[in-house]
Design an enzyme around this catalytic site. Sequence first.
Site, PDB file in Angstrom:
ATOM      1  N   LYS A 184       7.454   2.346  -7.181  1.00  0.00           N
ATOM      2  CA  LYS A 184       6.356   2.867  -6.347  1.00  0.00           C
ATOM      3  C   LYS A 184       5.839   1.757  -5.438  1.00  0.00           C
ATOM      4  O   LYS A 184       5.095   0.888  -5.855  1.00  0.00           O
ATOM      5  CB  LYS A 184       5.201   3.407  -7.192  1.00  0.00           C
ATOM      6  CG  LYS A 184       4.322   4.299  -6.315  1.00  0.00           C
ATOM      7  CD  LYS A 184       2.854   4.263  -6.583  1.00  0.00           C
ATOM      8  CE  LYS A 184       1.975   3.262  -5.956  1.00  0.00           C
ATOM      9  NZ  LYS A 184       1.774   3.309  -4.510  1.00  0.00           N
ATOM     10  N   GLY A 238       0.156  -6.968  -8.217  1.00  0.00           N
ATOM     11  CA  GLY A 238      -0.963  -6.555  -7.373  1.00  0.00           C
ATOM     12  C   GLY A 238      -2.236  -7.231  -7.815  1.00  0.00           C
ATOM     13  O   GLY A 238      -2.211  -8.358  -8.330  1.00  0.00           O
ATOM     14  N   GLY A 243      -4.418  -4.631 -12.519  1.00  0.00           N
ATOM     15  CA  GLY A 243      -3.587  -5.173 -13.603  1.00  0.00           C
ATOM     16  C   GLY A 243      -4.257  -5.039 -14.965  1.00  0.00           C
ATOM     17  O   GLY A 243      -3.626  -4.655 -15.946  1.00  0.00           O
ATOM     18  N   GLU A 260       2.099  -9.307 -12.640  1.00  0.00           N
ATOM     19  CA  GLU A 260       2.037 -10.488 -11.760  1.00  0.00           C
ATOM     20  C   GLU A 260       0.841 -10.259 -10.852  1.00  0.00           C
ATOM     21  O   GLU A 260       0.869  -9.378  -9.993  1.00  0.00           O
ATOM     22  CB  GLU A 260       3.358 -10.604 -10.990  1.00  0.00           C
ATOM     23  CG  GLU A 260       3.654 -12.018 -10.570  1.00  0.00           C
ATOM     24  CD  GLU A 260       3.202 -12.284  -9.174  1.00  0.00           C
ATOM     25  OE1 GLU A 260       2.043 -12.737  -9.018  1.00  0.00           O
ATOM     26  OE2 GLU A 260       3.989 -12.042  -8.258  1.00  0.00           O
ATOM     27  N   CYS A 294       0.215 -14.190  -3.188  1.00  0.00           N
ATOM     28  CA  CYS A 294      -0.487 -14.422  -4.455  1.00  0.00           C
ATOM     29  C   CYS A 294      -0.517 -15.913  -4.795  1.00  0.00           C
ATOM     30  O   CYS A 294      -1.455 -16.398  -5.413  1.00  0.00           O
ATOM     31  CB  CYS A 294       0.151 -13.615  -5.569  1.00  0.00           C
ATOM     32  SG  CYS A 294       1.928 -13.771  -5.633  1.00  0.00           S
ATOM     33  N   GLU A 394     -10.224 -14.420  -5.175  1.00  0.00           N
ATOM     34  CA  GLU A 394      -9.033 -14.336  -4.327  1.00  0.00           C
ATOM     35  C   GLU A 394      -9.392 -13.601  -3.040  1.00  0.00           C
ATOM     36  O   GLU A 394      -9.822 -12.451  -3.077  1.00  0.00           O
ATOM     37  CB  GLU A 394      -7.919 -13.581  -5.070  1.00  0.00           C
ATOM     38  CG  GLU A 394      -6.626 -13.560  -4.287  1.00  0.00           C
ATOM     39  CD  GLU A 394      -5.498 -12.844  -5.024  1.00  0.00           C
ATOM     40  OE1 GLU A 394      -5.712 -11.715  -5.486  1.00  0.00           O
ATOM     41  OE2 GLU A 394      -4.408 -13.436  -5.137  1.00  0.00           O
TER      42      GLU A 394
HETATM   43  P1  NAP Z   1      -3.736  -3.047  -5.769  1.00  0.00           P
HETATM   44  O1  NAP Z   1      -4.815  -2.051  -5.616  1.00  0.00           O
HETATM   45  O2  NAP Z   1      -3.646  -3.810  -7.018  1.00  0.00           O
HETATM   46  O3  NAP Z   1      -2.374  -2.254  -5.508  1.00  0.00           O
HETATM   47  C1  NAP Z   1      -1.091  -2.721  -5.875  1.00  0.00           C
HETATM   48  C2  NAP Z   1      -0.213  -1.527  -6.207  1.00  0.00           C
HETATM   49  O4  NAP Z   1      -0.786  -0.785  -7.273  1.00  0.00           O
HETATM   50  C3  NAP Z   1      -0.068  -0.524  -5.067  1.00  0.00           C
HETATM   51  O5  NAP Z   1       1.213   0.061  -5.114  1.00  0.00           O
HETATM   52  C4  NAP Z   1      -1.130   0.497  -5.411  1.00  0.00           C
HETATM   53  O6  NAP Z   1      -0.897   1.753  -4.819  1.00  0.00           O
HETATM   54  C5  NAP Z   1      -1.004   0.551  -6.899  1.00  0.00           C
HETATM   55  N1  NAP Z   1      -2.194   1.031  -7.585  1.00  0.00           N
HETATM   56  C6  NAP Z   1      -3.478   1.000  -7.142  1.00  0.00           C
HETATM   57  N2  NAP Z   1      -4.302   1.535  -8.078  1.00  0.00           N
HETATM   58  C7  NAP Z   1      -3.515   1.901  -9.124  1.00  0.00           C
HETATM   59  C8  NAP Z   1      -3.778   2.513 -10.382  1.00  0.00           C
HETATM   60  N3  NAP Z   1      -5.007   2.848 -10.742  1.00  0.00           N
HETATM   61  N4  NAP Z   1      -2.758   2.738 -11.212  1.00  0.00           N
HETATM   62  C9  NAP Z   1      -1.510   2.385 -10.865  1.00  0.00           C
HETATM   63  N5  NAP Z   1      -1.199   1.836  -9.678  1.00  0.00           N
HETATM   64  C10 NAP Z   1      -2.186   1.574  -8.816  1.00  0.00           C
HETATM   65  O7  NAP Z   1      -3.767  -4.045  -4.598  1.00  0.00           O
HETATM   66  P2  NAP Z   1      -4.161  -3.719  -3.102  1.00  0.00           P
HETATM   67  O8  NAP Z   1      -5.225  -2.662  -3.030  1.00  0.00           O
HETATM   68  O9  NAP Z   1      -2.922  -3.473  -2.372  1.00  0.00           O
HETATM   69  O10 NAP Z   1      -4.794  -5.087  -2.690  1.00  0.00           O
HETATM   70  C11 NAP Z   1      -6.080  -5.421  -3.187  1.00  0.00           C
HETATM   71  C12 NAP Z   1      -6.171  -6.873  -3.510  1.00  0.00           C
HETATM   72  O11 NAP Z   1      -5.193  -7.206  -4.488  1.00  0.00           O
HETATM   73  C13 NAP Z   1      -5.846  -7.817  -2.375  1.00  0.00           C
HETATM   74  O12 NAP Z   1      -6.897  -8.020  -1.524  1.00  0.00           O
HETATM   75  C14 NAP Z   1      -5.444  -9.047  -3.145  1.00  0.00           C
HETATM   76  O13 NAP Z   1      -6.562  -9.778  -3.543  1.00  0.00           O
HETATM   77  C15 NAP Z   1      -4.754  -8.504  -4.339  1.00  0.00           C
HETATM   78  N6  NAP Z   1      -3.294  -8.517  -4.199  1.00  0.00           N
HETATM   79  C16 NAP Z   1      -2.593  -9.381  -4.952  1.00  0.00           C
HETATM   80  C17 NAP Z   1      -1.213  -9.409  -4.831  1.00  0.00           C
HETATM   81  C18 NAP Z   1      -0.375 -10.346  -5.621  1.00  0.00           C
HETATM   82  O14 NAP Z   1       0.775 -10.532  -5.279  1.00  0.00           O
HETATM   83  N7  NAP Z   1      -0.866 -10.928  -6.662  1.00  0.00           N
HETATM   84  C19 NAP Z   1      -0.572  -8.580  -3.934  1.00  0.00           C
HETATM   85  C20 NAP Z   1      -1.321  -7.693  -3.187  1.00  0.00           C
HETATM   86  C21 NAP Z   1      -2.674  -7.661  -3.345  1.00  0.00           C
HETATM   87  P3  NAP Z   1      -1.560   2.093  -3.390  1.00  0.00           P
HETATM   88  O15 NAP Z   1      -0.955   1.154  -2.439  1.00  0.00           O
HETATM   89  O16 NAP Z   1      -1.150   3.488  -3.174  1.00  0.00           O
HETATM   90  O17 NAP Z   1      -3.023   1.905  -3.559  1.00  0.00           O
END
Ligand code: NAP
Length: 517
Positions: A184, A238, A243, A260, A294, A394
Site C-alpha cells: 500500500k 512512516g 507506527g 521504520e 527519515c 521531526e
Molecule cells: P504516515 O501518516 O505515517 O503515513 C505513512 C503510510 O501509512 C501511508 O501509506 C499512509 O497512508 C499510511 N497510514 C496512515 N494512517 C494509517 C493507519 N491508521 N493505518 C495504516 N496505515 C496508515 O505519514 P505521512 O502522513 O505520510 O507523513 C506524516 C509525517 O510522518 C511526516 O511529516 C514525517 O514526519 C513522517 N514521515 C516519516 C517517514 C520516514 O521515513 N520515517 C516517511 C514519511 C513521513 P496515506 O498516505 O493514505 O495516508
Amino acid sequence: MTQTESIPTFGLYINGEWSAASSGATETLYNPANGTPVAVTARATVADVDRAVAAARHSFDNGSWSDVRHTERARIIEAIADLLEEHTDELAELETLNGGTTLRKSSWLDIPVGIEHLRYFGELARQHPMRPLPFIDFPMASSNAMWREPIGVCAQIIPWNYPFLMAIWKIGPALAAGNSVILKPASLTPVSALRMAEIIHESKLLPPGVFNLLTGAGSTVGEHLIAHPGVDKIAFTGSTDVGRHIAAVAGRNLKRVTLELGGKSPVVVLPNADLDIAVDGAIWAAFMHSGQSCEAGTRLLLPDSLHDEFVDRMVARVEQLVLGDPMDLTTDLGPLVSAAQKRAVDQYILLGLEEGATLRCGGNAEEPELASGHFVRPTIFTDVNNKMRIAQEEIFGPVLCVIRYHTVGEAITIANDTSYGLAASVWSRDLNEAQEVAHAIRAGTVWINDHHLINAKAPFGGYKDSGIGRELGPQALEAYTEVKHIHTDLTQERTRRIWVDVVAPQLDASFTEMAEM
Ligand code: NAP
Ligand code: MG
C-alpha cells in the site's frame, strides 16, 4: 494504465489483474511543483482489501511462490530488476512529477539505487537459501535442522518520501523469502510503484496473487489491512504516531511487525574536522530532498572553536542552492510533497523564532515563479537549545538546527538526548576518535565523514522511537522468515525409553515385576 485527458489512470492490482475500486472512487494527484494533474488512482474499499488478502492468502497457501526453489526466486527477482532498469528514465520522470524530487536525483539515485537494491535481494534469495543448518546431537542420537520459512501474507505500508525505493525495500526481501505481499503506497505518491506493478504484470514472471498493490487512504485501506486476520506480517515505514498505532494493533493480534519510523539525527562535527568536507557534508545531510528523509541530519552539533566560521560558510553555500522546477536538470532542490507538508514546515519555522532561535537563512520561497509549488528555502537556525521543540520533533522539511557544544562528551550527550535513534554522522580527520563517538551514539546507522549513503548489504533501522527491526542486509531476509527447528530421533525409540524408563516407571512391565518380587 489508461490515459485520461493525457494523464495516466491506474486501478488496483489484485490477483494478477487490474480493476477499479469496488466503489468506483478515484483520486487525482497533482504535481507539487506547479499544481498540474499527474495521474488518477483508485481509492480501494475494505471489500477490495478483503479481495487482495484472499488472493495473497490463496497464492501463499498453494505454495505457488513459497514452494518455488530459492534459486528460481532469485532468477525471477533479478529478471524483474532488469525490466525495471529498462524503464529507468520513465520511472525517474514519474517519481519527479509525482513527488517533487529533482530529476537529477531520481535519475541518478532513487531509481538506479532501488534497482540495485532489488538485485541485492535476488542475490540474498540465492545465497541465503532456506536450507537447513544441520547439526547432529550425538549424545541424544538425534538429528536437528533449522529451517527458515516464509511468514505468509505481508501487508506493506510505505510513505511518500522515497516511493520507489521504499516499495523495493518492502517487496524485495519479502518475495526473496517466499512470501506473498500486498503493497500500500502513500496516497500522495503511488505512481512509480503503480508503474512498477504494470511492468511486473506485463512480465508474467510472478504467479497471480503473489504481488498485489492497493491504493487508497491509510485510514481505510491501511487500517483494514493491519487488523486483517488473513495477514501474517505488517511492515510499515512512516510516522512514529502511526507506527505506534500499528504496533498496538499488531500486538493485539500477535502479528509479526517491523517498523521504520522517524528520526532527528545528529550530525556531530568534531573539532579537527576538515571544514571543506564537513560544511558540504552537513548541507547534504540536512537538505538532500529538502530534508524529507527519515535519516536526515537535522541537528548539527558544532564545537565552539568552529561554530562561527562553519555557520558562515554553510549559509553562504546554502544561499547558492537553486530551487525550481524539479524536471529542470539545473535545479538543486524541488518543492515539498504537498501543501499540507509545506504548512507544517512553515509552522515549525515560526515556532523556532518563537522559541528564541536565530534564523540565519531560509523560510518561504518568495519568487513569483515558485508561487504555484510547495517550495520552502533551506532554513538554518542557530542558537538552538536541544530542549526546544524544533530540536526534538521531526520536521520533515529543510530546517536545520545548529547546536553549539563545548566538549566532545557534551556533544555525545546532546546527540543522544532525543526520543529517536535512526541515524547519525560524525565528521573528523581523526578516525579513531570518530569511531569512539560513533560507538557512543544510540542509533541504528552512524556514518563517519558521510551521511545518507545506504548500502543494501548493511542493515538499516532504528533504536528507540525510530522503529523495530531492520531492513536491508541479511537481516531483511530474517525479518520475513519464521525459524523452524526439526528434531529427528535417529534411534526412533528414545522418547519411549525416556517416558517409560525414567519418567513413568509404572508403565514399564519389567520394573513393575521387579517391584513385586
Ligand atoms: P504516515 O501518516 O505515517 O503515513 C505513512 C503510510 O501509512 C501511508 O501509506 C499512509 O497512508 C499510511 N497510514 C496512515 N494512517 C494509517 C493507519 N491508521 N493505518 C495504516 N496505515 C496508515 O505519514 P505521512 O502522513 O505520510 O507523513 C506524516 C509525517 O510522518 C511526516 O511529516 C514525517 O514526519 C513522517 N514521515 C516519516 C517517514 C520516514 O521515513 N520515517 C516517511 C514519511 C513521513 P496515506 O498516505 O493514505 O495516508
Ligand atoms: Mg498521515
